[in-house]
Write a protein that holds these residues in place. Sequence first.
Motif, PDB file in Angstrom:
ATOM      1  N   SER A   1     -18.152 -69.907  33.071  1.00  0.00           N
ATOM      2  CA  SER A   1     -17.422 -70.774  34.002  1.00  0.00           C
ATOM      3  C   SER A   1     -17.981 -70.691  35.406  1.00  0.00           C
ATOM      4  O   SER A   1     -17.504 -71.384  36.317  1.00  0.00           O
ATOM      5  CB  SER A   1     -15.929 -70.424  33.997  1.00  0.00           C
ATOM      6  OG  SER A   1     -15.729 -69.056  34.292  1.00  0.00           O
ATOM      7  N   GLY A   2     -19.026 -69.858  35.613  1.00  0.00           N
ATOM      8  CA  GLY A   2     -19.771 -69.901  36.858  1.00  0.00           C
ATOM      9  C   GLY A   2     -20.414 -71.261  37.089  1.00  0.00           C
ATOM     10  O   GLY A   2     -20.883 -71.558  38.192  1.00  0.00           O
ATOM     11  N   LEU A   3     -20.400 -72.111  36.062  1.00  0.00           N
ATOM     12  CA  LEU A   3     -20.895 -73.474  36.230  1.00  0.00           C
ATOM     13  C   LEU A   3     -20.050 -74.245  37.245  1.00  0.00           C
ATOM     14  O   LEU A   3     -20.561 -75.168  37.894  1.00  0.00           O
ATOM     15  CB  LEU A   3     -20.881 -74.209  34.885  1.00  0.00           C
ATOM     16  CG  LEU A   3     -21.293 -75.690  34.934  1.00  0.00           C
ATOM     17  CD1 LEU A   3     -22.767 -75.820  35.315  1.00  0.00           C
ATOM     18  CD2 LEU A   3     -21.015 -76.382  33.603  1.00  0.00           C
ATOM     19  N   ALA A   4     -18.767 -73.891  37.406  1.00  0.00           N
ATOM     20  CA  ALA A   4     -17.845 -74.705  38.207  1.00  0.00           C
ATOM     21  C   ALA A   4     -18.369 -75.021  39.611  1.00  0.00           C
ATOM     22  O   ALA A   4     -18.524 -76.200  39.962  1.00  0.00           O
ATOM     23  CB  ALA A   4     -16.472 -74.046  38.261  1.00  0.00           C
ATOM     24  N   PRO A   5     -18.652 -74.035  40.463  1.00  0.00           N
ATOM     25  CA  PRO A   5     -19.113 -74.392  41.806  1.00  0.00           C
ATOM     26  C   PRO A   5     -20.483 -75.068  41.794  1.00  0.00           C
ATOM     27  O   PRO A   5     -20.768 -75.910  42.654  1.00  0.00           O
ATOM     28  CB  PRO A   5     -19.153 -73.050  42.538  1.00  0.00           C
ATOM     29  CG  PRO A   5     -19.374 -72.036  41.459  1.00  0.00           C
ATOM     30  CD  PRO A   5     -18.590 -72.574  40.288  1.00  0.00           C
ATOM     31  N   LEU A   6     -21.312 -74.722  40.814  1.00  0.00           N
ATOM     32  CA  LEU A   6     -22.638 -75.332  40.737  1.00  0.00           C
ATOM     33  C   LEU A   6     -22.558 -76.784  40.264  1.00  0.00           C
ATOM     34  O   LEU A   6     -23.380 -77.619  40.656  1.00  0.00           O
ATOM     35  CB  LEU A   6     -23.543 -74.514  39.823  1.00  0.00           C
ATOM     36  CG  LEU A   6     -23.719 -73.049  40.243  1.00  0.00           C
ATOM     37  CD1 LEU A   6     -24.752 -72.362  39.354  1.00  0.00           C
ATOM     38  CD2 LEU A   6     -24.128 -72.943  41.707  1.00  0.00           C
ATOM     39  N   ALA A   7     -21.557 -77.089  39.442  1.00  0.00           N
ATOM     40  CA  ALA A   7     -21.335 -78.481  39.048  1.00  0.00           C
ATOM     41  C   ALA A   7     -20.987 -79.314  40.269  1.00  0.00           C
ATOM     42  O   ALA A   7     -21.454 -80.453  40.420  1.00  0.00           O
ATOM     43  CB  ALA A   7     -20.217 -78.557  38.012  1.00  0.00           C
ATOM     44  N   ALA A   8     -20.154 -78.742  41.160  1.00  0.00           N
ATOM     45  CA  ALA A   8     -19.808 -79.450  42.391  1.00  0.00           C
ATOM     46  C   ALA A   8     -21.022 -79.624  43.289  1.00  0.00           C
ATOM     47  O   ALA A   8     -21.241 -80.705  43.860  1.00  0.00           O
ATOM     48  CB  ALA A   8     -18.698 -78.689  43.119  1.00  0.00           C
ATOM     49  N   LEU A   9     -21.827 -78.570  43.413  1.00  0.00           N
ATOM     50  CA  LEU A   9     -23.030 -78.665  44.237  1.00  0.00           C
ATOM     51  C   LEU A   9     -24.008 -79.693  43.671  1.00  0.00           C
ATOM     52  O   LEU A   9     -24.607 -80.478  44.410  1.00  0.00           O
ATOM     53  CB  LEU A   9     -23.706 -77.300  44.337  1.00  0.00           C
ATOM     54  CG  LEU A   9     -22.941 -76.216  45.105  1.00  0.00           C
ATOM     55  CD1 LEU A   9     -23.721 -74.902  45.071  1.00  0.00           C
ATOM     56  CD2 LEU A   9     -22.678 -76.640  46.535  1.00  0.00           C
ATOM     57  N   ALA A  10     -24.190 -79.685  42.358  1.00  0.00           N
ATOM     58  CA  ALA A  10     -25.107 -80.641  41.732  1.00  0.00           C
ATOM     59  C   ALA A  10     -24.648 -82.070  41.991  1.00  0.00           C
ATOM     60  O   ALA A  10     -25.454 -82.955  42.307  1.00  0.00           O
ATOM     61  CB  ALA A  10     -25.197 -80.374  40.232  1.00  0.00           C
ATOM     62  N   GLN A  11     -23.355 -82.300  41.872  1.00  0.00           N
ATOM     63  CA  GLN A  11     -22.818 -83.636  42.102  1.00  0.00           C
ATOM     64  C   GLN A  11     -23.060 -84.074  43.543  1.00  0.00           C
ATOM     65  O   GLN A  11     -23.451 -85.217  43.798  1.00  0.00           O
ATOM     66  CB  GLN A  11     -21.326 -83.636  41.788  1.00  0.00           C
ATOM     67  CG  GLN A  11     -20.668 -84.993  41.830  1.00  0.00           C
ATOM     68  CD  GLN A  11     -19.185 -84.865  41.592  1.00  0.00           C
ATOM     69  OE1 GLN A  11     -18.411 -84.841  42.529  1.00  0.00           O
ATOM     70  NE2 GLN A  11     -18.792 -84.742  40.341  1.00  0.00           N
ATOM     71  N   GLU A  12     -22.848 -83.164  44.476  1.00  0.00           N
ATOM     72  CA  GLU A  12     -23.096 -83.470  45.884  1.00  0.00           C
ATOM     73  C   GLU A  12     -24.585 -83.743  46.126  1.00  0.00           C
ATOM     74  O   GLU A  12     -24.955 -84.690  46.822  1.00  0.00           O
ATOM     75  CB  GLU A  12     -22.625 -82.300  46.744  1.00  0.00           C
ATOM     76  CG  GLU A  12     -22.852 -82.453  48.225  1.00  0.00           C
ATOM     77  CD  GLU A  12     -21.714 -83.161  48.937  1.00  0.00           C
ATOM     78  OE1 GLU A  12     -21.757 -83.241  50.165  1.00  0.00           O
ATOM     79  OE2 GLU A  12     -20.790 -83.649  48.260  1.00  0.00           O
ATOM     80  N   LEU A  13     -25.439 -82.910  45.556  1.00  0.00           N
ATOM     81  CA  LEU A  13     -26.874 -83.040  45.778  1.00  0.00           C
ATOM     82  C   LEU A  13     -27.444 -84.337  45.211  1.00  0.00           C
ATOM     83  O   LEU A  13     -28.402 -84.893  45.754  1.00  0.00           O
ATOM     84  CB  LEU A  13     -27.604 -81.840  45.168  1.00  0.00           C
ATOM     85  CG  LEU A  13     -27.455 -80.528  45.935  1.00  0.00           C
ATOM     86  CD1 LEU A  13     -27.790 -79.342  45.038  1.00  0.00           C
ATOM     87  CD2 LEU A  13     -28.342 -80.532  47.172  1.00  0.00           C
ATOM     88  N   LEU A  14     -26.860 -84.839  44.147  1.00  0.00           N
ATOM     89  CA  LEU A  14     -27.368 -86.060  43.530  1.00  0.00           C
ATOM     90  C   LEU A  14     -27.100 -87.296  44.383  1.00  0.00           C
ATOM     91  O   LEU A  14     -27.618 -88.377  44.078  1.00  0.00           O
ATOM     92  CB  LEU A  14     -26.784 -86.238  42.127  1.00  0.00           C
ATOM     93  CG  LEU A  14     -27.374 -85.311  41.064  1.00  0.00           C
ATOM     94  CD1 LEU A  14     -26.672 -85.480  39.734  1.00  0.00           C
ATOM     95  CD2 LEU A  14     -28.873 -85.549  40.917  1.00  0.00           C
ATOM     96  N   THR A  15     -26.306 -87.142  45.448  1.00  0.00           N
ATOM     97  CA  THR A  15     -26.117 -88.259  46.381  1.00  0.00           C
ATOM     98  C   THR A  15     -27.170 -88.236  47.479  1.00  0.00           C
ATOM     99  O   THR A  15     -27.210 -89.136  48.311  1.00  0.00           O
ATOM    100  CB  THR A  15     -24.717 -88.208  47.028  1.00  0.00           C
ATOM    101  OG1 THR A  15     -24.625 -87.063  47.894  1.00  0.00           O
ATOM    102  CG2 THR A  15     -23.642 -88.138  45.964  1.00  0.00           C
ATOM    103  N   GLY A  16     -27.999 -87.198  47.516  1.00  0.00           N
ATOM    104  CA  GLY A  16     -29.022 -87.063  48.538  1.00  0.00           C
ATOM    105  C   GLY A  16     -30.417 -87.230  47.973  1.00  0.00           C
ATOM    106  O   GLY A  16     -30.617 -87.946  46.988  1.00  0.00           O
ATOM    107  N   SER A  17     -31.365 -86.527  48.575  1.00  0.00           N
ATOM    108  CA  SER A  17     -32.770 -86.712  48.186  1.00  0.00           C
ATOM    109  C   SER A  17     -33.445 -85.426  47.715  1.00  0.00           C
ATOM    110  O   SER A  17     -34.616 -85.455  47.341  1.00  0.00           O
ATOM    111  CB  SER A  17     -33.559 -87.283  49.370  1.00  0.00           C
ATOM    112  OG  SER A  17     -33.485 -86.407  50.491  1.00  0.00           O
ATOM    113  N   ARG A  18     -32.724 -84.292  47.697  1.00  0.00           N
ATOM    114  CA  ARG A  18     -33.357 -83.027  47.328  1.00  0.00           C
ATOM    115  C   ARG A  18     -33.499 -82.902  45.813  1.00  0.00           C
ATOM    116  O   ARG A  18     -32.551 -83.191  45.069  1.00  0.00           O
ATOM    117  CB  ARG A  18     -32.542 -81.854  47.871  1.00  0.00           C
ATOM    118  CG  ARG A  18     -32.387 -81.863  49.368  1.00  0.00           C
ATOM    119  CD  ARG A  18     -31.428 -80.799  49.854  1.00  0.00           C
ATOM    120  NE  ARG A  18     -31.955 -79.452  49.665  1.00  0.00           N
ATOM    121  CZ  ARG A  18     -31.290 -78.344  49.989  1.00  0.00           C
ATOM    122  NH1 ARG A  18     -30.068 -78.418  50.501  1.00  0.00           N
ATOM    123  NH2 ARG A  18     -31.837 -77.162  49.795  1.00  0.00           N
ATOM    124  N   PRO A  19     -34.656 -82.457  45.317  1.00  0.00           N
ATOM    125  CA  PRO A  19     -34.791 -82.194  43.879  1.00  0.00           C
ATOM    126  C   PRO A  19     -33.863 -81.054  43.463  1.00  0.00           C
ATOM    127  O   PRO A  19     -33.683 -80.082  44.203  1.00  0.00           O
ATOM    128  CB  PRO A  19     -36.262 -81.793  43.734  1.00  0.00           C
ATOM    129  CG  PRO A  19     -36.941 -82.336  44.944  1.00  0.00           C
ATOM    130  CD  PRO A  19     -35.924 -82.268  46.044  1.00  0.00           C
TER     131      PRO A  19
END
Length: 268
Positions: free
Chosen positions: A135-153
């Motif tokens: 369940s450590g995926l939880a905060p990283l899922a949020a970060l991934a979702q945020e990052l996909l709105t930007g330009s960083r790989p």
Amino acid sequence: MSSPADASPRESLSVWADSWEEVSYRVIAAHSATPVVRDLVLAPAAASLQHVAGQYLLLSDVDHRLPERSYSIANAPRQDRWLRLLITRYGAGRTSTWAHDDLRPGDEVAVSGPFGTFTLSDAHDGPVLLLAAGSGLAPLAALAQELLTGSRPVTLIFSGRTRADVIDRARYLRLASQHARFDYRYLLTRPRGEPRAPRLPECLASLLPEPDLSGWEVFTAGPGDFVSDASRAALDLGAARAAVHGEEFFADPTPWGTAAPEPTERAR
């Protein structure tokens, strides 16, 4: 019904609760993400929390018969103010047992927050590596979702014992096919019928396009030994110490010890 994991973040809202103020949310969806992880989606009953991707909240029942426990929010901010939680069952944990066995759509819960600094920084603009276990995926899922709105790989690598323990595998495979700068991989450490495989920190270099993390920002979340070993592996591959962030998850996540943290600032 759309899922918080698929929503677009960074929407402006007018009704927010202050940090430390308890507010009521209603369960609108609940299902088993894995045999031991419960996936809850909550909607605000009135006022709501404003969070930054990567932060956590405190959860309890509205009558406070159960102890508050801390859970990371598994989605970036969204316009409808829904929150997604991934809650691991802990045998002796009253709150996690309640979340798994008793909570149903329509039930109200008490939440407060947000808390935590496991968040993105404007000081970094290079590629991002997200390393998750359970369940450590939880905060990283949020970060991934945020990052996909930007330009960083972005590269997300998830570690689970068996295929049944891999959370949101279909979703991330789909996202990887839709976004050229999003790479998703998962590692099974105890695949059924096969020899035990190496842990993610032990084979991290082989899972990366290039085994050099110079210029990368790295986030690791999961059990304590996973976080410490994965962070060390990232440093060994060239990541700068200031660019490696860890969030340890515990079996029964008590909010804090003797002193509560200072309230975090409102979302950027």
